[in-house]
Design a protein around this motif. Sequence first.
Motif, PDB file in Angstrom:
ATOM      1  N   GLU A  50       3.217   7.198  -2.862  1.00 39.71           N
ATOM      2  CA  GLU A  50       4.606   6.807  -3.127  1.00 39.71           C
ATOM      3  C   GLU A  50       5.062   5.738  -2.143  1.00 39.71           C
ATOM      4  O   GLU A  50       5.736   4.770  -2.511  1.00 39.71           O
ATOM      5  CB  GLU A  50       5.508   8.031  -3.035  1.00 39.71           C
ATOM      6  CG  GLU A  50       6.980   7.690  -3.267  1.00 39.71           C
ATOM      7  CD  GLU A  50       7.885   8.906  -3.134  1.00 39.71           C
ATOM      8  OE1 GLU A  50       9.107   8.700  -3.080  1.00 39.71           O
ATOM      9  OE2 GLU A  50       7.369  10.031  -3.089  1.00 39.71           O
ATOM     10  N   LYS A  62       6.438   2.073  -3.220  1.00 39.11           N
ATOM     11  CA  LYS A  62       7.835   1.775  -2.922  1.00 39.11           C
ATOM     12  C   LYS A  62       7.984   0.556  -2.019  1.00 39.11           C
ATOM     13  O   LYS A  62       8.848  -0.286  -2.226  1.00 39.11           O
ATOM     14  CB  LYS A  62       8.488   2.999  -2.278  1.00 39.11           C
ATOM     15  CG  LYS A  62       9.970   2.823  -2.001  1.00 39.11           C
ATOM     16  CD  LYS A  62      10.598   4.114  -1.515  1.00 39.11           C
ATOM     17  CE  LYS A  62       9.994   4.555  -0.196  1.00 39.11           C
ATOM     18  NZ  LYS A  62      10.668   5.772   0.341  1.00 39.11           N
ATOM     19  N   LYS A  74       7.416  -3.886  -3.589  1.00 33.66           N
ATOM     20  CA  LYS A  74       8.833  -4.230  -3.632  1.00 33.66           C
ATOM     21  C   LYS A  74       9.080  -5.694  -4.003  1.00 33.66           C
ATOM     22  O   LYS A  74       9.956  -6.009  -4.801  1.00 33.66           O
ATOM     23  CB  LYS A  74       9.467  -3.894  -2.279  1.00 33.66           C
ATOM     24  CG  LYS A  74      10.944  -4.174  -2.200  1.00 33.66           C
ATOM     25  CD  LYS A  74      11.562  -3.537  -0.965  1.00 33.66           C
ATOM     26  CE  LYS A  74      10.829  -3.987   0.297  1.00 33.66           C
ATOM     27  NZ  LYS A  74      11.472  -3.424   1.520  1.00 33.66           N
ATOM     28  N   THR A  93      15.290   6.889  -0.881  1.00 35.77           N
ATOM     29  CA  THR A  93      14.755   6.909  -2.244  1.00 35.77           C
ATOM     30  C   THR A  93      13.458   7.677  -2.361  1.00 35.77           C
ATOM     31  O   THR A  93      12.992   7.931  -3.456  1.00 35.77           O
ATOM     32  CB  THR A  93      14.509   5.468  -2.723  1.00 35.77           C
ATOM     33  OG1 THR A  93      13.588   4.837  -1.835  1.00 35.77           O
ATOM     34  CG2 THR A  93      15.803   4.689  -2.760  1.00 35.77           C
ATOM     35  N   GLY A  94      12.840   8.062  -1.244  1.00 30.85           N
ATOM     36  CA  GLY A  94      11.551   8.748  -1.298  1.00 30.85           C
ATOM     37  C   GLY A  94      11.701  10.245  -1.189  1.00 30.85           C
ATOM     38  O   GLY A  94      12.778  10.817  -1.321  1.00 30.85           O
TER      39      GLY A  94
END
Length: 587
Positions: A480, A484, A488, A535-536
Motif C-alpha cells: 500500500e 500510495k 502519486k 489515507t493509509g
Amino acid sequence: MLIAAMIERLGIIVTIAFVMTRLGFFRKLIEQRSHVKKSQTVLIILLFGFFGIIGSYTGLIVNAEADEYAKWHMTLQENEAIANSRVIGIVAAGLLGGPWIGLGAGLVAGVHRYFLGGFTAFACGISTILAGVLAGYIGKREKKNRLVSPVKAFVVGFLAEAMQMAIILLFAKPYGAAYELVSDIGWPMIIANGIGTGIFLLIIKSVVYEEERMGAVQSQKALRLADKTVKYMRKGLNGSSAYATCTILMTEVDAIAVSITDRTHILAHVGVASDHHQKHKPIQTEATKRVIETGELLKVGKKEIHCDRDHCPLGAAVMAPLLKGDEIVGALKFYFHSEKVISPIMMELTKGIATLLSNQLELAEIDTHKELAKESEVKALQAQISPHFLFNAINVIVSLIRIDPDKARTLLISLSQFIRQNLSGSTKSTSTLKEECQHVKAYLAIEEARFYDRLQIKYDLDEDAMQAVVPSITLQPLVENAIKHGMKNQAEGFILNISITREKGNIKVKVEDNGDGIEQSRLETLLLQPVESKTGTGLALYNVNKRLEMMNGEESGLIITSDKGKGTAVQFTIKGGSAADESRNHR
C-alpha cells in the motif's frame, strides 16, 4: 618476671573485651561511631573509665626503695607506684569513640589514679588523660576505616605508655626514684600494654565482624536463590512455579519441609509430611491464615501448625507473607522438628527470601502487563482499515455493477477477503507468507481496478518459502505504501514487483517499485519514528519494522533503498525461514 606478670594479666583484658562486645550499646558505638546518643555517650565513658580503673587495681604495686612487687592494694604509700594496664581501656575508648569519649574515659580513670596516691599519682593521672586525647584524635582520623586495625592499636598503646613514662620522668618527685621506677617497669609496661591494646581491638573486631560474615553468607545464599528461582517465579504464582521454588529452597535452607500457598490453598509442599500436606488442599493452619491476613512474620509451634495427623513430624514453622505489590497473595513456610532450632538468623533469612520471591512476583506482574500492552498495541494497529481505501473500493464496485457485474462481483469478493484478513489479524499475532500474499492479492485486485491503465503487478513467489511465519499484516502495508507514494506523480507505467525467495537458507521478502523514490533526508529517519497517515492503514513502515524486530530481532527489520525519481525497494529477511522455527521463536 614483670613483663611475664603483665602479660599474664592480659587474660582479664580479653575477658572484659569479650563481655563488652555482648552489650548492645557498645555494638552501636562500633557501628555508628559519632552518631551515639548523649545519654549513651556518658554510659560508654563510664564503662571505659571503669575498665581503666580495673587496669589500675589489677596492676602490680612497685616499691621503688625495696624493689618489691605486691598485688591488690586499695591505696599507695608515698614511695609506691603501680605497674598497670590502665592505658589499654583508655586508648581503646579513644580509638573507638573519638576525642570526647577518650577524654572522658581518661578523666575518670586519671582522677581515680590520682586519689590512689603514690609519688607518681599526678604524673600518672595527667598521662592517662593525655592518652585518651591522643587515642581519640587518631580514632577520629581513622573513622572512615570503621575499626582501627590491631597493628595500629598496638602502636597507639605503645606510644601512650611511652608518653606516660616520659611524663613520670618530668613530673614525679624525687627524680631519682622516678628514674629508677621507669628503668625498672618502663619497657615491660610499654610492651605489655601495646600488646594488650592490640589484642583488645582484635577481639572486638573479630566478634563484631562475626555477625557481618554470617550476614554475608546469608546474602550470598539469597542471591543464589534469586538466580535459581527467578525463571520460575516470574511466570507467576501457580502450582508449577511453587513446586520448582520449594524444591530449590529445600537444597539451600536447613529445614525439613518447605511449603508455598496462595490465599486459600496449598500450591506446593516439599519435604517430610508431603504425604498429607498435599497441593490443592485448602489451608487449615490458622497461623497461615493470620500471616495472609495481617502480613506478619510468624514463628509457630506444633499446636499452632494444627495438623490433623497425630504423628505429624512437623514440630515448628516460620511463616512469611508473599506479596504482589501491596497485595498479599500467599505465604512461604519453612518447617522444623522443634522451635528450638529456629534461630533469629533463620527468621531473618525467611523474611529475606519471602521479600525476594515477592519482588519476583511483582516483576512477573509487570511482564504480564507489558506483554498485554504490547499485544493490544499491535492488534489495534492490525485491525485498522483505511476509510479512504474503503470508500474508493465501494465507489469502484458501484461503478462496475451496471457495466460489468461479473467484475463487480469479483471485486466484492476481494474486498470481503481483505476485510476478513484484517479482522483475523486482530485475533492472531502471526500469519504465513501464503496468507499474507492472499491478503495482498485481495487488496491489489481492487487497486488494479482503480488504476487499470497505470498499474502493473509482477509476482516472483517461491512456493517453498510460503509457509514461513511473519507478524500478521506485514506485507500489505508495504504494498500500500508503494502504491500510495510511488505512483502519486506517475500517469502511467508504474510497475510493482513483489518477490518472496529463498536465499542461502533464509527467506527474502522484497517489495520494489519504479516510482518517485524517497529523498535521502527523509529516508534516514523513516524507520526511527511513526509517520502519521491520513489515507493509509496507519501501520506504515515504522510500525511494520517495529513488529518484525519484536518477533525476530533487529536483524529482521526493514531495509529501505531508494533513488529519487528511480524507485524504492523495501525488503526484510526471515532467518532460517521454516514455519516451525518461526513459530518457536514467536512462542
